[in-house]
Scaffold this active site. Sequence first.
Site, PDB file in Angstrom:
ATOM      1  N   THR A  13       1.238  -0.823  -0.184  1.00  0.00           N
ATOM      2  CA  THR A  13       0.227  -0.193  -0.392  1.00  0.00           C
ATOM      3  C   THR A  13       0.869   1.076   0.141  1.00  0.00           C
ATOM      4  O   THR A  13       2.322   1.102   0.491  1.00  0.00           O
ATOM      5  CB  THR A  13      -0.540  -0.190   1.796  1.00  0.00           C
ATOM      6  N   ARG A  27     -14.743  -6.318   0.696  1.00  0.00           N
ATOM      7  CA  ARG A  27     -14.202  -5.869   2.107  1.00  0.00           C
ATOM      8  C   ARG A  27     -13.693  -4.649   2.228  1.00  0.00           C
ATOM      9  O   ARG A  27     -12.863  -4.279   0.883  1.00  0.00           O
ATOM     10  CB  ARG A  27     -12.880  -7.448   2.440  1.00  0.00           C
ATOM     11  N   VAL A  28     -13.489  -3.925   2.762  1.00  0.00           N
ATOM     12  CA  VAL A  28     -12.695  -2.444   2.110  1.00  0.00           C
ATOM     13  C   VAL A  28     -12.272  -2.153   3.568  1.00  0.00           C
ATOM     14  O   VAL A  28     -11.896  -2.903   5.085  1.00  0.00           O
ATOM     15  CB  VAL A  28     -14.191  -1.901   2.551  1.00  0.00           C
ATOM     16  N   GLY A  29     -10.952  -1.990   3.638  1.00  0.00           N
ATOM     17  CA  GLY A  29      -9.361  -1.957   4.812  1.00  0.00           C
ATOM     18  C   GLY A  29     -10.343  -0.839   5.294  1.00  0.00           C
ATOM     19  O   GLY A  29     -10.440  -0.007   4.742  1.00  0.00           O
ATOM     20  N   ASP A  30      -8.670   0.093   5.709  1.00  0.00           N
ATOM     21  CA  ASP A  30      -8.872   1.117   6.570  1.00  0.00           C
ATOM     22  C   ASP A  30      -8.170   1.701   5.861  1.00  0.00           C
ATOM     23  O   ASP A  30      -8.320   3.581   5.919  1.00  0.00           O
ATOM     24  CB  ASP A  30      -7.224   1.088   7.217  1.00  0.00           C
ATOM     25  N   THR A  67      -0.383   2.302   6.929  1.00  0.00           N
ATOM     26  CA  THR A  67      -0.631   0.543   6.343  1.00  0.00           C
ATOM     27  C   THR A  67      -0.351  -0.828   7.480  1.00  0.00           C
ATOM     28  O   THR A  67       0.641  -0.651   8.860  1.00  0.00           O
ATOM     29  CB  THR A  67       1.019   0.647   5.207  1.00  0.00           C
ATOM     30  N   GLY A  68      -0.841  -1.507   6.743  1.00  0.00           N
ATOM     31  CA  GLY A  68      -0.834  -2.498   7.893  1.00  0.00           C
ATOM     32  C   GLY A  68      -2.519  -3.450   7.505  1.00  0.00           C
ATOM     33  O   GLY A  68      -2.966  -3.462   6.670  1.00  0.00           O
ATOM     34  N   GLY A  91      -5.926  -3.667   7.996  1.00  0.00           N
ATOM     35  CA  GLY A  91      -6.503  -2.569   7.732  1.00  0.00           C
ATOM     36  C   GLY A  91      -7.473  -2.774   9.263  1.00  0.00           C
ATOM     37  O   GLY A  91      -7.925  -1.794   9.566  1.00  0.00           O
TER      38      GLY A  91
HETATM   39  N1  ASP Z   1      -3.975  -1.472   5.214  1.00  0.00           N
HETATM   40  C1  ASP Z   1      -3.822  -2.017   4.224  1.00  0.00           C
HETATM   41  C2  ASP Z   1      -5.555  -2.642   4.448  1.00  0.00           C
HETATM   42  O1  ASP Z   1      -5.894  -3.061   5.265  1.00  0.00           O
HETATM   43  C3  ASP Z   1      -3.246  -3.134   3.010  1.00  0.00           C
HETATM   44  C4  ASP Z   1      -1.867  -2.638   3.914  1.00  0.00           C
HETATM   45  O2  ASP Z   1      -2.094  -1.673   4.349  1.00  0.00           O
HETATM   46  O3  ASP Z   1      -1.060  -3.169   3.208  1.00  0.00           O
HETATM   47  O4  ASP Z   1      -6.390  -2.597   2.682  1.00  0.00           O
END
Ligand code: ASP
Length: 357
Positions: free
Chosen positions: A223, A251-254, A274-275, A277
Amino acid sequence: MRILKRPNTLAVFFAALSMSLLMSACEPAASDEPADASAASEPTYVLAIHGGAGTIRRSDLSPEREAQYRAKLEEALRAGHNVLSGGGSSLDAVIATLTILEDSPLFNAGKGAVFTHEGTVELDASIMDGATKNAGAVAGVKHIRNPIALARLVLEKSPHVMLTGDGAEEFARENGVEMVDNSYFYTEWRREQLERAKAAEGAMGAAMPPGEELAPGAYKYGTVGAVALDRAGNLAAGTTTGGMTNKRFGRVGDSPIIGAGTYADNATCAVSSTGWGEYFIRGVIAHDIAAMMAYGGASVEEAARTVIMDKLEAMGGTGGVIAMDREGHVAMPFNTEGMYRGRIDAEGNVTVEIYKD
Ligand code: ASP
């Protein structure tokens, strides 16, 4: 990296002394000039980026691959710096920077994004303006070449903050945004990651934590995000992603969630996350950093470190942030093996780092 110009205490004292002598010698004196002209600080501008956090170890990257990442991160930093040095806004700098990373197959955003369970690509992005606290976000779009640009259009041309799926694409079409076939985003290495994720699915459920290496080489970070401070003193933040490999059910992340993946407020800081989510959403990570600064008076370094290394860690989440305050101080904490990250200061000095040590 501090690029602040603070007045020297002695200089201020002598300037004030000579000013008061001068004023008593030739009353009446009227001047709007500051006692010490050098006290006015030079406007500075700074840009910081991340390219994802996760299990990124030296042994995972060949020297050639590492060089490619470093070169692309530097190119993105320089593009944003060009905008800022020319007097452009932090929002424009964030867009210029993230567009380069979205167009690169190296990162999990735009071209090169990870695959869903169905073998397609669905993209999320958001951007926030620290001066106005306006924000724009899109989620689950499949045909937008540069989702970060669409997020900005939502910020500027819609009364809403977040648009999703078909509706977001209709809005894009009406505004003349570049659309592409979903296959434009596909890369072979992400396809292989999907296959490995499916093979490991039994152990982890449908979606895989970003950056987790469940099978050799199955790491899937990437990301991208940017935070910037412009000459006018305005902060902005943006984040754009393909989300998690093997994600299902819309699915939707952060990343497109204001306060979790992205936040900017001139009063405190600009943050891009990032991480994993789900943890960033439940921990409201980006806003939590700003809140520690606003309500507790913490510095950006203290706030970012506490929220990632204490709170996120205690929740069991993984990842990191880039955070910048209105003086251009940058914090980049993460609790994973590595995070692609870099910054560029007003003089054009670039730093790019990947690993923890
Ligand atoms: N945070 C993002 C998600 O969960 C993925 C990522 O940061 O690698 O969609």
